[in-house]
Write an enzyme that holds these catalytic residues in place. Sequence first.
Site: not given
Lengths: 319, 195
Positions: B82, B173, B175
Amino acid sequence: MTENNGFGKQHDSSAGLRLKTGLAEMLKGGVIMDVMNVAQARIAEEAGAVAVMALERVPAMIRAEGGVARMASPRLIKEIMAACTIPVMAKARIGHFAEAQTLQSLGVDFIDESEVLTPADEQHHIDKHAFTTPFVCGAKNLGEALRRISEGAAMIRTKGEPGTGDVVHAVTHMRTIVREIKALTVLREDELYAAAKNLQAPYELVRMVAQSGKLPVPNFSAGGIATPADASLMMQLGAETIFVGSGIFMKEGGTPLDIEKSDDERKEAISRARAIVLATLHYDDPKIVAEASESVIGSMKGLAAAAIEEKNLMQTRGW
Amino acid sequence: MTPPSPAIGVLALQGAFEVHARRLAELGADAILVRKPGQLAALDALVIPGGESTTFLKHLERTGFYDVLNQFVHSKPAFGTCAGCILLAKEVTNPHQPSLGALDIAVERNAYGRQNDSTILTAETSLPGGSLEMVFIRAPRITRISNGIEVLAKRGDSPVLVRQGHILASTFHPELSDDPRVHQLFLDIVRSSTL
């Protein structure tokens, strides 16, 4: 889950909540600044704020001027949204779900159901699960934080006393929440039911906190933070991001710095905004906090929170 | 004797650095949180997380951090998600802003709208193991790629996971999903480049 408000996309609750807390993750380690106009929003973004909170009057002005404090004008919010690339937050009154629906329809990135504004409901907070826009809510203790999370808050900010420039209550409430979380982690499984009863919070959330040792959503700090050292203090006590309300654009009482007409006052605001951003990043390096403090021109005069009568406190609004 | 494991940093100026560090730890790589330019010298690879790219730039422009980071990402493995992807790109629009140029792509900031337009999608990927969940938060869009870029996943026609040599970047994302494949790919890139 989001059948009843007619706004935006329909997320199932777990995906919706992940998107909401996901944005909160992106704001960690930064400073969120209260702004009242486009010029202030530009200064905030330029100084490195991670988001701005658009409002008509900062808490110090609300405190000085009195009257009913409401959601900001959509015109102001739209101007600020158009002027910044960083996320824009806006405040709705406690329980005022129609203000929140309005803010969601404007497309703000986060809604703060805030005790800084005059509460609209003396019993019920907003059902935040009914929105796609994430919410942040204030809390003085763990029970209050978990009640807001059960209503759908994606971020908690520990309450200080807004508009004072006095950090004492932000400290008290951060320490309280951290201590109450620690206390849960040493309880036996069969003691968590009574803990939930005492905290007046849902058992499932109490159990989650007991197991993980932290809140299930990010925990930021707000209220009375006015200097780089205040920001460092709150980060060291466990805050994950800092909200600065009146500490950047106010001089004394209810008078804002005149950043449009006075070059000196504009520089003063910029110096404070930059210094707090720097001290929040390097909160654990006193040398850099010292450098940041030294670079600050002037400061908000402030109001000792102890001098405020109980009935005039903002932090006791909400439950 | 096993070789020493590579030293991986996560840029921790602000943003989702903790979640990245946690994911790397789950995959057996303890990451170092990087807040100062002097820390880069000891590292073999760096993750640049999501957050606000304007805030990253403000911090980087102080004390020469930008130049040190620029040198690092042009010689060592880096993974940007991002805002990290925006920082690694060659060209940034909406608005234009400085970037490191380690990845030959153009990126448009906040290209899908605001937080209400954030979304979770599942799409095909060329990574082994089937389709991939992708969490987009106020996401940027890759609007141009050069010939040397390998596209590993797309959202519609736009690339969302790309690799150019030792640089990996995603506009979503990974994560924030449970699927560890994107981080695993980065660790594989790091291990193969530090052998």
